[in-house]
Design a protein around this motif. Sequence first.
Motif, PDB file in Angstrom:
ATOM      1  N   GLU A 169       0.887  -0.983   0.101  1.00 44.00           N
ATOM      2  CA  GLU A 169      -0.040   0.008  -0.102  1.00 44.00           C
ATOM      3  C   GLU A 169       0.782   1.339  -0.019  1.00 44.00           C
ATOM      4  O   GLU A 169       0.745   2.023  -0.644  1.00 44.00           O
ATOM      5  N   LEU A 224       1.266   3.900  -3.082  1.00 45.94           N
ATOM      6  CA  LEU A 224       1.009   5.325  -3.140  1.00 45.94           C
ATOM      7  C   LEU A 224       2.292   6.345  -3.371  1.00 45.94           C
ATOM      8  O   LEU A 224       2.264   7.415  -3.993  1.00 45.94           O
ATOM      9  N   HIS A 238       2.920  10.137  -4.806  1.00 43.79           N
ATOM     10  CA  HIS A 238       3.894  11.147  -4.569  1.00 43.79           C
ATOM     11  C   HIS A 238       4.882  11.409  -5.368  1.00 43.79           C
ATOM     12  O   HIS A 238       5.145  12.689  -5.915  1.00 43.79           O
ATOM     13  N   GLN A 263      13.659  17.066  12.087  1.00 47.15           N
ATOM     14  CA  GLN A 263      12.228  17.579  12.370  1.00 47.15           C
ATOM     15  C   GLN A 263      11.579  17.601  11.313  1.00 47.15           C
ATOM     16  O   GLN A 263      12.065  18.134  10.375  1.00 47.15           O
ATOM     17  N   GLY A 264      10.283  17.181  11.289  1.00 46.19           N
ATOM     18  CA  GLY A 264       9.470  17.387  10.077  1.00 46.19           C
ATOM     19  C   GLY A 264       9.943  16.263   9.164  1.00 46.19           C
ATOM     20  O   GLY A 264      10.278  15.101   9.645  1.00 46.19           O
ATOM     21  N   SER A 265       9.824  16.756   7.997  1.00 44.55           N
ATOM     22  CA  SER A 265      10.031  16.045   6.696  1.00 44.55           C
ATOM     23  C   SER A 265      11.531  15.920   6.103  1.00 44.55           C
ATOM     24  O   SER A 265      12.230  17.018   6.181  1.00 44.55           O
ATOM     25  N   ASN A 280      12.997  18.462   3.932  1.00 44.35           N
ATOM     26  CA  ASN A 280      12.036  18.321   2.853  1.00 44.35           C
ATOM     27  C   ASN A 280      12.390  17.628   1.767  1.00 44.35           C
ATOM     28  O   ASN A 280      12.814  16.263   1.792  1.00 44.35           O
ATOM     29  N   GLN A 281      12.604  18.003   0.444  1.00 41.28           N
ATOM     30  CA  GLN A 281      13.087  17.371  -0.493  1.00 41.28           C
ATOM     31  C   GLN A 281      14.336  18.099  -1.034  1.00 41.28           C
ATOM     32  O   GLN A 281      14.875  17.795  -2.212  1.00 41.28           O
ATOM     33  N   TRP A 289       9.847  11.105   5.240  1.00 42.13           N
ATOM     34  CA  TRP A 289       8.721  11.885   5.385  1.00 42.13           C
ATOM     35  C   TRP A 289       7.754  11.019   5.796  1.00 42.13           C
ATOM     36  O   TRP A 289       7.790   9.794   5.557  1.00 42.13           O
ATOM     37  N   GLU A 290       6.702  11.307   6.606  1.00 40.37           N
ATOM     38  CA  GLU A 290       5.710  10.638   7.305  1.00 40.37           C
ATOM     39  C   GLU A 290       5.095   9.438   6.177  1.00 40.37           C
ATOM     40  O   GLU A 290       4.732   8.327   6.374  1.00 40.37           O
ATOM     41  N   HIS A 291       4.948   9.911   4.990  1.00 37.11           N
ATOM     42  CA  HIS A 291       4.210   9.122   4.155  1.00 37.11           C
ATOM     43  C   HIS A 291       5.062   7.983   3.706  1.00 37.11           C
ATOM     44  O   HIS A 291       4.501   7.133   3.025  1.00 37.11           O
ATOM     45  N   TYR A 330       4.198   5.823   7.482  1.00 31.12           N
ATOM     46  CA  TYR A 330       3.061   6.050   8.486  1.00 31.12           C
ATOM     47  C   TYR A 330       2.042   4.904   8.370  1.00 31.12           C
ATOM     48  O   TYR A 330       1.492   4.562   9.403  1.00 31.12           O
ATOM     49  N   LEU A 331       1.444   4.435   7.288  1.00 36.35           N
ATOM     50  CA  LEU A 331       0.470   3.542   7.156  1.00 36.35           C
ATOM     51  C   LEU A 331       0.787   2.383   7.821  1.00 36.35           C
ATOM     52  O   LEU A 331       0.067   1.515   8.451  1.00 36.35           O
ATOM     53  N   LYS A 377       3.165   3.860  11.783  1.00 36.46           N
ATOM     54  CA  LYS A 377       2.457   5.023  12.275  1.00 36.46           C
ATOM     55  C   LYS A 377       3.570   5.723  12.914  1.00 36.46           C
ATOM     56  O   LYS A 377       4.568   6.273  11.989  1.00 36.46           O
ATOM     57  N   ASN A 378       3.573   6.246  14.014  1.00 40.39           N
ATOM     58  CA  ASN A 378       4.825   7.319  14.405  1.00 40.39           C
ATOM     59  C   ASN A 378       6.001   6.856  14.788  1.00 40.39           C
ATOM     60  O   ASN A 378       6.918   7.412  15.006  1.00 40.39           O
ATOM     61  N   ASN A 418       7.199  23.030  10.179  1.00 39.82           N
ATOM     62  CA  ASN A 418       7.325  21.944  11.381  1.00 39.82           C
ATOM     63  C   ASN A 418       6.601  22.239  12.488  1.00 39.82           C
ATOM     64  O   ASN A 418       5.528  22.486  12.508  1.00 39.82           O
ATOM     65  N   TRP A 452       1.003  18.327   9.031  1.00 43.67           N
ATOM     66  CA  TRP A 452       1.969  17.281   8.987  1.00 43.67           C
ATOM     67  C   TRP A 452       1.234  16.039   8.416  1.00 43.67           C
ATOM     68  O   TRP A 452       0.067  15.837   8.829  1.00 43.67           O
ATOM     69  N   GLU A 453       1.844  15.096   7.784  1.00 40.19           N
ATOM     70  CA  GLU A 453       1.149  14.071   7.164  1.00 40.19           C
ATOM     71  C   GLU A 453       0.649  13.175   8.124  1.00 40.19           C
ATOM     72  O   GLU A 453      -0.714  12.539   7.983  1.00 40.19           O
TER      73      GLU A 453
END
Lengths: 229, 233
Positions: free
Chosen positions: A48, A52, A57, A150-152, A173-174, A191-193, A196-197, A200-201, B168, B193-194
């Motif tokens: 999955e 995606l 993406h 931090q973040g993506s 980021n990218q 990146w969470e994508h 995450y599915l 998760k975290n 962020n 955030w995603e």
Amino acid sequence: MFRQGNKLSTSISRLSTLASRAAGVRAKSTLPSLPYDFGALEPVVNSEIMTLHHGKHHATYVNNLNAALEKMSDAMAKQDYATMIALQGAIQFNGGGHLNHSIFWQNLCPVKDVVAPSEANPELAKAIEGQWGSLDNFKTEFNTKTAAIQGSGWGWLGYNKQSKKLEIATCANQDPLVMKGLVPLLGIDVWEHAYYLQYKNARPEYLKQIWQVVNWKDVAARYEAAKKA
Amino acid sequence: MITPAPVAECIVLQDCIQVPSTPGKSNGPFLLPNLLFGYSDLEPYIDQATMMYHYNKHFNGYMTNLNNALKGTLSANLTELVLNPTDSTIRNNGGGFYNHGLFFRIMCTASRSETPSKLLEDAIIKSFGSMAQMKQQFAAQASSRFGSGWVWLGVLPDGKLGITTTANQDTPFMKVQDIQYQLMYPFLGLDVWEHAYYLNYQNQRSSYVDAWWNIVNWSQVPKKNNSHPLHKT
């Protein structure tokens, strides 16, 4: 849309890109085929996520990159510097996204096809050991730094052409690794994508598991190319 | 220049009670505010699983990290920490704790969502032309936020309402060296955030943004009025 990977279709797509360039036609960036089926990285990354990640993406980065490049061409023709500058963000985001993911699909392979770095390229294995003491130490440092983004962003193993050394680096980021002056050898998307599915975290757990599908043959090929360049 | 109010006066932080830590214990000064609804109450706009992870893992995680960073401190002013973060740990976790505190407070089940107060609606129309135009701008900002971040509706220094986006876990009134944000005191924020939408919406952030308005608890979004220290004209 995307196609399932096979070497023949990749070669044909490369040839047609070269042909259209030769004909003077502006070649667009294209979504590269995945070298394996969407389920091939199970149970480490489920189908999955792969469907995606590649089909939505990465495809979106390609589409948005092409749109930005189209606008950039027009702006260049008109010498509209303000627009050219305004487009740089979109090119960095989407061009970086396209570059990074194109490397990523090659950096991974099914569990059954994985070989150890020492088998893929003894030079690379020696360089890793020389720098971090052991492959495990390298993975630990890589995972610690990458989990802490931090973040993506992305965690990278890169090659420094000046010092002729391997380095671990992270990018937000990218942003492509070239922005840090390194040649990309191995990138892990956090990146969470990317996880995450399934995870998760639990990003650290994803990072622990992902090593089971790292294609050291591909990493080694990039290392050899980087050393020669 | 709007001076941030002390924590006790901040509507948003009403439930973030500062609990003095017991001497000898490693707890920091902050407590997770209670969720004002059940995990599944925001369905179908935000799914139960996302609510559970978002509250218990992400929000809780920021609080835990913030408390660890402030170990031994008996009490702290969250707004002050977010305004002037002393390091990246405080920036990310103080910001994360503040942002999520606001976020969870301003949501409710769709049937209780209601509409903005006349005062707030008038302010929105004055600043954006209409509610629809405000939501359009909000959606545009949400799409423009590349990577992780937030979208905010809030009060600008001149008293008008504005929309901005931060990266962020940054907050729009945070003073940081690397980014200049549009100074604003946010009274409504959306997490883009995603992790906030991926389980239900996957890559379709704009669908999530559009759907979210169904569960905004307008009664908790402060009326724009002169008596509130954060929302002076």
